[in-house]
Design a protein around this motif. Structure first.
Motif, PDB file in Angstrom:
ATOM      1  N   THR A  73      11.156 -10.331  17.071  1.00  0.00           N
ATOM      2  CA  THR A  73      11.467  -9.668  16.131  1.00  0.00           C
ATOM      3  C   THR A  73      10.886  -9.616  14.861  1.00  0.00           C
ATOM      4  OG1 THR A  73      12.885 -11.570  15.353  1.00  0.00           O
ATOM      5  CG2 THR A  73      13.958 -10.106  16.721  1.00  0.00           C
ATOM      6  N   ALA A  74      10.069 -10.704  14.541  1.00  0.00           N
ATOM      7  CA  ALA A  74       9.404 -10.863  13.111  1.00  0.00           C
ATOM      8  C   ALA A  74       7.879 -10.661  13.380  1.00  0.00           C
ATOM      9  CB  ALA A  74       9.953 -11.927  12.380  1.00  0.00           C
ATOM     10  N   LEU A  75       7.482 -11.716  14.250  1.00  0.00           N
ATOM     11  CA  LEU A  75       5.992 -11.726  14.238  1.00  0.00           C
ATOM     12  C   LEU A  75       4.929 -10.432  14.610  1.00  0.00           C
ATOM     13  CD1 LEU A  75       5.196 -15.363  15.784  1.00  0.00           C
ATOM     14  CD2 LEU A  75       5.471 -14.649  13.462  1.00  0.00           C
ATOM     15  N   PRO A  76       5.571  -9.566  15.391  1.00  0.00           N
ATOM     16  CA  PRO A  76       4.795  -8.305  15.239  1.00  0.00           C
ATOM     17  C   PRO A  76       4.493  -7.439  13.988  1.00  0.00           C
ATOM     18  CG  PRO A  76       6.673  -8.219  17.160  1.00  0.00           C
ATOM     19  CD  PRO A  76       6.790  -9.763  16.244  1.00  0.00           C
ATOM     20  N   ARG A  77       5.287  -7.873  13.084  1.00  0.00           N
ATOM     21  CA  ARG A  77       4.920  -7.137  11.674  1.00  0.00           C
ATOM     22  C   ARG A  77       3.567  -8.020  11.243  1.00  0.00           C
ATOM     23  NH1 ARG A  77       9.589  -8.411   8.060  1.00  0.00           N
ATOM     24  NH2 ARG A  77       8.235  -7.228   6.543  1.00  0.00           N
ATOM     25  N   LEU A  78       3.349  -9.169  11.734  1.00  0.00           N
ATOM     26  CA  LEU A  78       2.205 -10.038  11.062  1.00  0.00           C
ATOM     27  C   LEU A  78       0.948  -9.500  11.634  1.00  0.00           C
ATOM     28  CD1 LEU A  78       1.677 -12.178   9.234  1.00  0.00           C
ATOM     29  CD2 LEU A  78       2.041 -13.748  10.883  1.00  0.00           C
ATOM     30  N   LYS A  79       0.020  -8.871  10.895  1.00  0.00           N
ATOM     31  CA  LYS A  79      -1.092  -8.302  11.599  1.00  0.00           C
ATOM     32  C   LYS A  79      -2.326  -9.115  11.530  1.00  0.00           C
ATOM     33  CE  LYS A  79      -0.461  -4.397   8.844  1.00  0.00           C
ATOM     34  NZ  LYS A  79      -0.155  -3.213   8.136  1.00  0.00           N
ATOM     35  N   ILE A  80      -2.437 -10.188  12.507  1.00  0.00           N
ATOM     36  CA  ILE A  80      -3.291 -11.263  12.284  1.00  0.00           C
ATOM     37  C   ILE A  80      -4.109 -10.670  13.728  1.00  0.00           C
ATOM     38  CG2 ILE A  80      -3.872 -13.707  12.683  1.00  0.00           C
ATOM     39  CD1 ILE A  80      -1.462 -14.349  11.452  1.00  0.00           C
ATOM     40  N   SER A  81      -5.417 -10.459  13.302  1.00  0.00           N
ATOM     41  CA  SER A  81      -6.190 -10.203  14.482  1.00  0.00           C
ATOM     42  C   SER A  81      -7.430 -11.113  14.979  1.00  0.00           C
ATOM     43  CB  SER A  81      -7.202  -8.780  14.242  1.00  0.00           C
ATOM     44  OG  SER A  81      -7.964  -8.882  13.139  1.00  0.00           O
ATOM     45  N   PHE A  84      -4.953  -9.381   8.362  1.00  0.00           N
ATOM     46  CA  PHE A  84      -5.531 -10.917   8.604  1.00  0.00           C
ATOM     47  C   PHE A  84      -6.285 -11.278   9.460  1.00  0.00           C
ATOM     48  CE2 PHE A  84      -1.294 -10.699   6.417  1.00  0.00           C
ATOM     49  CZ  PHE A  84      -1.429 -11.539   5.105  1.00  0.00           C
ATOM     50  N   HIS A  85      -7.053 -12.087   9.411  1.00  0.00           N
ATOM     51  CA  HIS A  85      -8.037 -12.524  10.543  1.00  0.00           C
ATOM     52  C   HIS A  85      -7.501 -13.999  10.888  1.00  0.00           C
ATOM     53  CE1 HIS A  85     -12.004 -13.700  12.024  1.00  0.00           C
ATOM     54  NE2 HIS A  85     -12.022 -12.358  12.356  1.00  0.00           N
ATOM     55  N   HIS A  86      -7.494 -13.959  12.272  1.00  0.00           N
ATOM     56  CA  HIS A  86      -7.016 -15.648  12.830  1.00  0.00           C
ATOM     57  C   HIS A  86      -8.186 -16.386  12.714  1.00  0.00           C
ATOM     58  CE1 HIS A  86      -5.987 -18.584  15.638  1.00  0.00           C
ATOM     59  NE2 HIS A  86      -7.153 -18.595  16.282  1.00  0.00           N
ATOM     60  N   LEU A  87      -8.012 -17.643  12.226  1.00  0.00           N
ATOM     61  CA  LEU A  87      -8.931 -18.861  12.141  1.00  0.00           C
ATOM     62  C   LEU A  87      -8.819 -19.807  13.019  1.00  0.00           C
ATOM     63  CD1 LEU A  87      -8.756 -19.016   8.320  1.00  0.00           C
ATOM     64  CD2 LEU A  87     -10.431 -17.893   9.552  1.00  0.00           C
ATOM     65  N   ASP A  88      -9.605 -20.287  13.760  1.00  0.00           N
ATOM     66  CA  ASP A  88      -9.601 -21.349  14.780  1.00  0.00           C
ATOM     67  C   ASP A  88      -9.284 -22.788  13.929  1.00  0.00           C
ATOM     68  OD1 ASP A  88     -10.137 -20.070  17.079  1.00  0.00           O
ATOM     69  OD2 ASP A  88     -11.942 -20.074  16.897  1.00  0.00           O
ATOM     70  N   GLU A  89      -9.956 -22.729  12.591  1.00  0.00           N
ATOM     71  CA  GLU A  89      -9.499 -23.759  11.897  1.00  0.00           C
ATOM     72  C   GLU A  89      -9.617 -23.618  10.252  1.00  0.00           C
ATOM     73  OE1 GLU A  89     -12.426 -26.993  12.011  1.00  0.00           O
ATOM     74  OE2 GLU A  89     -14.197 -25.629  12.579  1.00  0.00           O
TER      75      GLU A  89
END
Length: 578
Positions: free
Chosen positions: A447-455, A375-380
Motif C-alpha cells: 500500500t505505501a512502498l510503491p510511492r517511494l521512488k528508489i531506483s 531516490f537512489h538505492h545505496l548498498d551502504e
C-alpha cells in the motif's frame, strides 16, 4: 481548582549518566531530599549488585536563583526543583538510558576519577550529545586518591576530560570533583559527602528556564506503575509534550485502552494539571498495574503504531562497523527498542543521475523528505564529504520493524548494535536520525512502498554476433534464455564502437536480440563486423579469407551496453532509462 496565582515550583530535569559503578546512585542520593517512588532501584537484582537497573528518579528543591527569577517574567515560580534521572550504566541497559535521555534538560556525566573515560562513559556522552545541550562533568570518588597526590590527580583528569570534550558540543563545560559516598557503597553513612554543596551551587548557576509548551497532544514517558488500595492505579513518569488535567481521558497505546484521570500529583502534592517537563503521578481506576511497567500514555489516538518508517540518517563517528543495507540493528524509537532491517538511500537531484549530486546534511534540513523526490538505492551508508567538502551527504533509510512500535511523529531514532561485546572497547551506537514518515498499515509493502521512488542502477553487457544489414545487428549474451524479452523492447543500447540503437525484440529461442541502429552502422564498424556469409561458397581462397575475418571478429568483438534503472518497490518491475 487551585489558584493559579499561588507560587509554583519550576521543574528542571537533570540526567545522571556514566559508566557502571562510577557512583551515580550515591551522587543522586547525596543530592536528594525527596525520593520519588521510582527512585533508587526497586529491582532486587540491582540491590544485590549495587547498580541501577532502571531509571531512578529523585528530587531536591532550592529557592529560585536570581537569574531565573528575571527570565521567568510574570510566571510566579518561587522554587526550583531538580529532578534527578539516575540512568543505568550497564552496557546491556543502554536502551533504558536512551529512554531517559529524551526528558533531560541538563546532563551530569559521572566519571570515576581513578579510571577516567570508559566505554560506557563515551556512549553516555554520545547519547548526551544527541539529546541534551548542557552538561556538567563530575569527577567522583576523590576519596580514593592518596591525600598527598589528590589535587594533582584531579587537575590531570580535569585536563584530560577537557581534551576529550574539545570537539563535542560540550566544549568548556564545567568539571567539578566530589566524593559522593566516601569509603564506597559499603561504608557507613557517618562520613559526610565532599563537594556536594559546591555542586548544588554549580547546578543552580547552570539551570535555565527550559522551553515548556503545554499545547499539542499529551505524551508522557512512564517509568513505574503501582496500585494503592481504595484509590486506583498510579502511573508515574515525565510529561514529554502537551499537558494533562484531572478528569481528562488518556490512552495507553500499547494496550489500546483509555482511562479517565482521577487525580494528579507532583512529588506527593495534589495538582489540578501538569505540563511538558513535569514529573507526575497520575491516578486512574480499573487498570492492572502489571500491564504497564514502562512505556507511554498519550492523548487518545495521537500516537502512531508503525510497521515501518522512513528516517533521516547520520552515522555516529565513533562507530567502527559498516552500515550496510539489509542489515539488522537495534532501533530505539520513542521509548521502545526493537530490531529492524535497514535500507539506505539518497536523493537524485534533477539533471543529475546515479545519485551523483547529493545535498549535504546542513543544506537540507534533517526533517525534509518528500514522496515526490527521486531516490537512489545505496548498498551502504556513504561516509566522507559531500560535494564541495561540506559535511556528509544527506541520506535516508527505510526501517522495517520486527514488531510494530508506538511512537510520536518526528521523534529521535537511535540505531545500535547492542548484541556486540558488552565488555569490548567499542562504541555500539551506530547512527541517529529523525522519524519522518511512518507506515501504520501492516501491508505497507503493497500500500505505501510503491510511492517511494528508489531506483537501482542496472548494467548489462553482451556482444554483437553478426550484422543482418546496415541498420540491424544480432546481439548475444545480454539475456538468459528464460528472460522475458518483451520487458526490454524499446530500451536504448550503445555499441562499443559508438553507435546507439534500440532493442527490437528477441531473435530465436536462446536469449539473442535484434537491435535496430537508426543512424546506420559506421563503415569501420561494418569492416570490423564484416560478415563471412557473403564470402561463403566462392572458392577456397575466399573461404580462407572468410575464416580470417571470423578470427578477427572473435579477436575484437564489438560489445553492446545496456544501462537502465529499476524502481525497487515498483510492483510492475518497469525498466526506465534517463
Amino acid at each position: 481548582m487551585a489558584d493559579s496565582s499561588l507560587p509554583k515550583t519550576l521543574n528542571f530535569n537533570v540526567g545522571v549518566l556514566g559508566h557502571v559503578d562510577s557512583g551515580k546512585t550515591s551522587l543522586a542520593r547525596a543530592l536528594s531530599s525527596t525520593a520519588s517512588t521510582a527512585a533508587f532501584d526497586k529491582n532486587p537484582q540491582s540491590k544485590e549488585r549495587g547498580i541501577t537497573l532502571d531509571l531512578g528518579f529523585s528530587a531536591f528543591t532550592v529557592p529560585l536563583p536570581e537569574h531565573l527569577r528575571q527570565s521567568c517574567g510574570d510566571r510566579l515560580y518561587d522554587s526550583l526543583q531538580f529532578t534527578l534521572v539516575d540512568c543505568p550504566g550497564h552496557a546491556s541497559l543502554i536502551r533504558t538510558i536512551i529512554g531517559g535521555a529524551q526528558i533531560i534538560d541538563l546532563m551530569i556525566l559521572v566519571v570515576d576519577v581513578v579510571k577516567g573515560m570508559q566505554t560506557q562513559t563515551a556512549e553516555c556522552l554520545l547519547i548526551g550529545q544527541l539529546t541534551c545541550s548542557r552538561m556538567i562533568v563530575i569527577l567522583n570518588k576523590t576519596d580514593m586518591l592518596p591525600s598527598d597526590k589528590k589535587q594533582a590527580a584531579i587537575d590531570k583528569m580535569t585536563k584530560r576530560m577537557h581534551k576529550t570534550l574539545e570537539n563535542t558540543r560540550f566544549k568548556d563545560c564545567p568539571i567539578i570533583a566530589v566524593a559522593a559516598k566516601p569509603g564506597g557503597p559499603e561504608a557507613p553513612d557517618t562520613d559526610e559527602p565532599q563537594g556536594i554543596t559546591e555542586l548544588i551551587d554549580l547546578l543552580k548557576a547552570q539551570a535555565f528556564l527550559p522551553r515548556r509548551d503545554p499545547s499539542g497532544s499529551l505524551l508522557m514517558a512512564v517509568d513505574h506503575c503501582f496500585s494503592i488500595r481504595g484509590q486506583g492505579t498510579v502511573i508515574t513518569g515525565t510529561i514529554l509534550q502537551g499537558s494533562l488535567s484531572v478528569n481528562e481521558t488518556v490512552e495507553i497505546p500499547a494496550l489500546k485502552v483509555t482511562r479517565k484521570v482521577k487525580s494528579v500529583q507532583m512529588f506527593r502534592k495534589p495538582v489540578p494539571s501538569a505540563m511538558q517537563g513535569d514529573r507526575v503521578g497520575v491516578c486512574v481506576t480499573q487498570f492492572d498495574p502489571k500491564l504497564l511497567e514502562r512505556g507511554v500514555i498519550c492523548t487518545p489516538g495521537s500516537l502512531q503504531t508503525l510497521y515501518a518508517a522512513i528516517i533521516s540518517v547520520q552515522k555516529i563517528e565513533y562507530y567502527r562497523g559498516a552500515l550496510n543495507s539489509r542489515a539488522k540493528f537495534h532501533i530505539t524509537v520513542g521509548h521502545e527498542t526493537v530490531m529492524a532491517r535497514i535500507s539506505f538511500f539518497n536523493r537524485v537531484l534533477p539533471g543529475k543521475e546515479n545519485g551523483e549530486c547529493r545535498p549535504t546534511s546542513q543544506e537540507q534540513s534533517a526533517s525534509s523528505f518528500s514522496f515526490d523526490w527521486e531516490f537512489h538505492h545505496l548498498d551502504e551508508f556513504l561516509t566522507g564529504q559531500a560535494e564541495g567538502g561540506r559535511g556528509e551527504p544527506q541520506q535516508w533509510a527505510l526501517l522495517e520493524f520486527e514488531r510494530p512500535v508506538t511512537c510520536p511523529p518526528l521523534c529521535l531514532v537511535i540505531g545500535s548494535r547492542l548484541d556486540s561485546d558488552i565488555h569490548g572497547n567499542t562504541c555500539r551506537l551506530a547512527f541517529h536520525g529523525k522519524l519522518l514518515e511512518g507506515f501504520e498499515d501492516k501491508n505497507y509493502t503493497e500500500t505505501a512502498l510503491p510511492r517511494l521512488k528508489i531506483s537501482k542502477d542496472k548494467e548489462k553487457e553482451g556482444s554483437v554476433e553478426r550484422v543482418t544489414d546496415d541498420y540491424t545487428v544480432i546481439g548475444r549474451n545480454l539475456f538468459k534464455k528464460e528472460t522475458n524479452l518483451q520487458l526490454f523492447v524499446g530500451l536504448k543500447v550503445t555499441l562499443s564502437t559508438g553507435e546507439t540503437g534500440s532493442i527490437e525484440g528477441g531473435f530465436g529461442q536462446s536469449g539473442k536480440i535484434k537491435i535496430r541502429i537508426p543512424e546506420g552502422l559506421k563503415e569501420e564498424t561494418k569492416q570490423l563486423l564484416c560478415s563471412s556469409s557473403k564470402k561463403k561458397g566462392k572458392g577456397g581462397a575466399k573461404n580462407e579469407s572468410s575464416k580470417s575475418e571470423e578470427t578477427k571478429l572473435d579477436a575484437q568483438p564489438v560489445t553492446i551496453h545496456l544501462n537502465f534503472k529499476r524502481y525497487i518497490y515498483d510492483p510492475h518491475k518497469k525498466m526506465v532509462q534517463s
